[in-house]
Design a protein around this motif. Structure first.
Motif, PDB file in Angstrom:
ATOM      1  N   GLN A 181      35.362   5.610  63.807  1.00 29.58           N
ATOM      2  CA  GLN A 181      36.423   4.625  63.526  1.00 29.58           C
ATOM      3  C   GLN A 181      37.780   5.045  64.108  1.00 29.58           C
ATOM      4  O   GLN A 181      38.395   4.265  64.831  1.00 29.58           O
ATOM      5  CB  GLN A 181      36.507   4.422  62.018  1.00 29.58           C
ATOM      6  CG  GLN A 181      36.993   3.041  61.666  1.00 29.58           C
ATOM      7  CD  GLN A 181      37.428   3.007  60.211  1.00 29.58           C
ATOM      8  OE1 GLN A 181      37.053   3.888  59.425  1.00 29.58           O
ATOM      9  NE2 GLN A 181      38.214   2.022  59.861  1.00 29.58           N
ATOM     10  N   PRO A 182      38.259   6.269  63.859  1.00 30.35           N
ATOM     11  CA  PRO A 182      39.546   6.647  64.458  1.00 30.35           C
ATOM     12  C   PRO A 182      39.528   6.611  65.987  1.00 30.35           C
ATOM     13  O   PRO A 182      40.539   6.259  66.611  1.00 30.35           O
ATOM     14  CB  PRO A 182      39.785   8.072  63.951  1.00 30.35           C
ATOM     15  CG  PRO A 182      38.571   8.496  63.252  1.00 30.35           C
ATOM     16  CD  PRO A 182      37.771   7.282  62.936  1.00 30.35           C
ATOM     17  N   LEU A 183      38.372   6.944  66.588  1.00 25.40           N
ATOM     18  CA  LEU A 183      38.308   6.891  68.054  1.00 25.40           C
ATOM     19  C   LEU A 183      38.492   5.450  68.529  1.00 25.40           C
ATOM     20  O   LEU A 183      39.184   5.195  69.525  1.00 25.40           O
ATOM     21  CB  LEU A 183      36.963   7.432  68.556  1.00 25.40           C
ATOM     22  CG  LEU A 183      36.873   8.950  68.701  1.00 25.40           C
ATOM     23  CD1 LEU A 183      35.468   9.366  69.106  1.00 25.40           C
ATOM     24  CD2 LEU A 183      37.885   9.474  69.708  1.00 25.40           C
ATOM     25  N   ASN A 184      37.886   4.527  67.803  1.00 19.97           N
ATOM     26  CA  ASN A 184      38.050   3.106  68.122  1.00 19.97           C
ATOM     27  C   ASN A 184      39.510   2.710  68.052  1.00 19.97           C
ATOM     28  O   ASN A 184      40.037   2.027  68.930  1.00 19.97           O
ATOM     29  CB  ASN A 184      37.272   2.244  67.114  1.00 19.97           C
ATOM     30  CG  ASN A 184      35.875   1.992  67.613  1.00 19.97           C
ATOM     31  OD1 ASN A 184      35.604   2.204  68.787  1.00 19.97           O
ATOM     32  ND2 ASN A 184      35.005   1.569  66.713  1.00 19.97           N
ATOM     33  N   MET A 185      40.140   3.181  66.955  1.00 18.03           N
ATOM     34  CA  MET A 185      41.551   2.847  66.765  1.00 18.03           C
ATOM     35  C   MET A 185      42.406   3.397  67.904  1.00 18.03           C
ATOM     36  O   MET A 185      43.281   2.712  68.431  1.00 18.03           O
ATOM     37  CB  MET A 185      42.058   3.403  65.433  1.00 18.03           C
ATOM     38  CG  MET A 185      41.667   2.511  64.270  1.00 18.03           C
ATOM     39  SD  MET A 185      42.014   3.301  62.718  1.00 18.03           S
ATOM     40  CE  MET A 185      43.781   3.503  62.832  1.00 18.03           C
ATOM     41  N   LEU A 186      42.107   4.644  68.307  1.00 14.12           N
ATOM     42  CA  LEU A 186      42.874   5.243  69.410  1.00 14.12           C
ATOM     43  C   LEU A 186      42.669   4.437  70.687  1.00 14.12           C
ATOM     44  O   LEU A 186      43.608   4.168  71.444  1.00 14.12           O
ATOM     45  CB  LEU A 186      42.447   6.693  69.636  1.00 14.12           C
ATOM     46  CG  LEU A 186      42.976   7.731  68.644  1.00 14.12           C
ATOM     47  CD1 LEU A 186      42.438   9.109  68.981  1.00 14.12           C
ATOM     48  CD2 LEU A 186      44.511   7.755  68.667  1.00 14.12           C
ATOM     49  N   GLY A 187      41.395   4.061  70.914  1.00 13.38           N
ATOM     50  CA  GLY A 187      41.065   3.278  72.110  1.00 13.38           C
ATOM     51  C   GLY A 187      41.843   1.974  72.117  1.00 13.38           C
ATOM     52  O   GLY A 187      42.445   1.608  73.135  1.00 13.38           O
ATOM     53  N   MET A 188      41.861   1.329  70.959  1.00 13.31           N
ATOM     54  CA  MET A 188      42.561   0.040  70.896  1.00 13.31           C
ATOM     55  C   MET A 188      44.057   0.215  71.114  1.00 13.31           C
ATOM     56  O   MET A 188      44.700  -0.592  71.767  1.00 13.31           O
ATOM     57  CB  MET A 188      42.280  -0.629  69.548  1.00 13.31           C
ATOM     58  CG  MET A 188      40.894  -1.216  69.538  1.00 13.31           C
ATOM     59  SD  MET A 188      40.489  -2.233  68.136  1.00 13.31           S
ATOM     60  CE  MET A 188      41.101  -1.463  66.749  1.00 13.31           C
ATOM     61  N   SER A 189      44.567   1.297  70.552  1.00 12.73           N
ATOM     62  CA  SER A 189      45.991   1.578  70.698  1.00 12.73           C
ATOM     63  C   SER A 189      46.354   1.766  72.174  1.00 12.73           C
ATOM     64  O   SER A 189      47.351   1.223  72.659  1.00 12.73           O
ATOM     65  CB  SER A 189      46.312   2.825  69.901  1.00 12.73           C
ATOM     66  OG  SER A 189      47.658   2.878  69.597  1.00 12.73           O
ATOM     67  N   VAL A 190      45.520   2.550  72.873  1.00 11.42           N
ATOM     68  CA  VAL A 190      45.788   2.809  74.298  1.00 11.42           C
ATOM     69  C   VAL A 190      45.727   1.488  75.067  1.00 11.42           C
ATOM     70  O   VAL A 190      46.587   1.189  75.922  1.00 11.42           O
ATOM     71  CB  VAL A 190      44.784   3.831  74.873  1.00 11.42           C
ATOM     72  CG1 VAL A 190      44.912   3.946  76.384  1.00 11.42           C
ATOM     73  CG2 VAL A 190      44.999   5.187  74.222  1.00 11.42           C
ATOM     74  N   GLN A 191      44.696   0.666  74.725  1.00  9.42           N
ATOM     75  CA  GLN A 191      44.562  -0.622  75.418  1.00  9.42           C
ATOM     76  C   GLN A 191      45.785  -1.512  75.174  1.00  9.42           C
ATOM     77  O   GLN A 191      46.306  -2.145  76.094  1.00  9.42           O
ATOM     78  CB  GLN A 191      43.314  -1.344  74.909  1.00  9.42           C
ATOM     79  CG  GLN A 191      42.076  -0.946  75.674  1.00  9.42           C
ATOM     80  CD  GLN A 191      40.844  -1.597  75.061  1.00  9.42           C
ATOM     81  OE1 GLN A 191      40.928  -2.369  74.102  1.00  9.42           O
ATOM     82  NE2 GLN A 191      39.712  -1.269  75.646  1.00  9.42           N
ATOM     83  N   ALA A 192      46.236  -1.514  73.918  1.00 12.35           N
ATOM     84  CA  ALA A 192      47.406  -2.348  73.574  1.00 12.35           C
ATOM     85  C   ALA A 192      48.627  -1.897  74.365  1.00 12.35           C
ATOM     86  O   ALA A 192      49.399  -2.727  74.887  1.00 12.35           O
ATOM     87  CB  ALA A 192      47.668  -2.258  72.073  1.00 12.35           C
TER      88      ALA A 192
END
Ligand SMILES: Nc1ncnc2c1ncn2[C@@H]1O[C@H](COP(=O)(O)OP(=O)(O)OP(=O)(O)O)[C@@H](O)[C@H]1O
Ligand SMILES: [Mg+2]
Length: 386
Positions: A181-192
């Motif tokens: 889950q945190p990796l997903n969040m980091l990924g989304m953050s980078v994408q944003a």
């Protein structure tokens, strides 16, 4: 017949032991019934014999002649010895002789008594052989036990090594699960951030918000590593700790990956136990994981695991029960064996409960048992009070 001689005859003719008189030429002068019967003859047959040859074992004759001469010469007036005689039918009769130098009708002669000791000698021989056999068995037993111990120690080491890998695998799997889950969040953050940048809308505020959030996530990921590392870290020196702390720690660790299974705890005793906290935590976790596997595998509606801590008969008792239907009777006796598993190779090594037993018994001097209840399996870990 003079009174003395008559008395001698009454005594010797009816004696239970053999009685004889031989003269200085080693010829029989008197043989009683018992001695003749001992060797399969009548007294008359023996009195008609020339010398001792036919009734003494050939190997014993030289010694026998030497003994008799020594006594007849007065050198050794009496003797007590064992020798071998020959029965009329040819078999050996072991005899014990008490012999004396006497005066027989004005001549030197030998009188003696003879006891049949064949049975005693046979028993002694048998005893000796059995003792030797036993000694040999003892010797090889020690060697065999040592060999078996060495093999089992080696096996234990291999198994322990493998269970360490299992623990490591569990640690990695646990971290991977927690990190998804945190990796997903980091990924989304980078994408944003990327998107905002492409659109030229990357403001200081957006940058700040995402950075702070990402740092927070990274911190919690780092915590996860610490948690897992602490949980599985081997400890050197035994320590005393509270049992309810262990249960709380394991349950919260388990809940992070419980797949919707509810754990109820009922801690009625706040005992202190001594040993390795991480080891005991892994023991409880292993039992919880098995319960979870059984509940998921059997798609149990309303899955429940109950952990109880009580004091029972001056021992600490940790009980873990589930409602997954229990362990089939045909396998329940083997579940603590190394490599016993009903799961496929991907899901089970069969080392979990082996490790549990070995930690509880060897390291904590306790016991672990299992039984089926009306609804499922119930594991009981008994630990000595501090
Ligand atoms: N609560 C339970 N309910 C039903 N069966 C169980 C339960 N706990 C253990 N078992 C049985 O005992 C077996 C042995 O368990 P053990 O933990 O030693 O190995 P495993 O779970 O198969 O593999 P692993 O080494 O990965 O834990 C399991 O395969 C399962 O069949
Ligand atoms: Mg298991």
């Amino acid at each position: 017949m003079p009174i003395k001689e008559k008395f001698f005859h009454i005594m010797t003719d009816n004696a239970m032991v053999g009685v004889y008189i031989i003269d200085k030429k080693l010829m029989w002068r008197y043989v009683n019934d018992a001695l003749a019967a001992m060797l399969g003859y009548t007294p008359e047959e023996m009195l008609g014999m020339v010398g001792l040859d036919s009734v003494i074992h050939p190997d014993e004759i030289p010694q026998m002649v030497r003994n008799s001469q020594q006594r007849l010469s007065g050198e050794v007036p009496s003797a007590h010895y064992e020798t071998r005689a020959l029965h009329k039918s040819g078999h050996v009769v072991n005899i014990e002789i008490f012999a004396n130098l006497i005066n027989y009708k004005g001549q030197r002669a030998l009188a003696g008594t003879v006891i049949d000791i064949t049975a005693r000698i046979a028993a002694e021989k048998q005893l000796h052989e059995q003792r030797q056999e036993l000694e040999m068995l003892n010797r090889t037993l020690e060697q065999r036990v040592a060999e078996a111990l060495a093999v089992s120690r080696e096996k234990d080491q291999v198994v322990m090594q493998q269970s360490r890998f299992v623990a490591m695998g569990e640690m990695v799997a646990g971290i991977a699960h927690q990190w998804r889950q945190p990796l997903n969040m980091l990924g989304m953050s980078v994408q944003a951030l990327q998107l905002a940048h492409t659109k030229g809308k990357l403001t200081d505020e957006i940058m700040e918000r995402h950075s702070l959030k990402s740092l927070e996530v990274l911190k919690s990921m780092s915590h996860t590593i610490d948690d897992f590392r602490n949980f599985f870290r081997p400890e050197n020196d035994p320590q005393c700790f509270r049992l309810d702390d262990v249960v709380e720690r394991v349950v919260s660790f388990f809940n992070s990956n419980a797949n919707g299974i509810a754990i109820t705890t009922d801690v009625r005793s706040q005992s202190i136990v001594c040993g390795h906290m991480n080891e005991l935590s892994q023991v409880v976790l292993c039992i919880l994981n098995n319960a979870r596997d059984a509940l998921l595998e059997r798609h149990v509606a309303g899955p429940i695991i109950l952990v109880t801590v009580i004091r029972d008969n001056n021992m600490n008792l940790i009980k873990v029960s589930d409602n997954a239907g229990g362990i089939p009777e045909q396998v329940i006796g083997r579940i603590f064996d190394p490599f016993f598993s009903t799961k496929d190779a991907l899901n089970g090594t069969g080392l979990g409960l082996y490790m549990v037993k070995s930690i509880v018994e060897k390291s904590m001097k306790g016991t672990v048992t299992v039984k089926n209840t009306a609804t499922g399996a119930e594991f009981s870990i008994l630990l000595p009070l501090h």
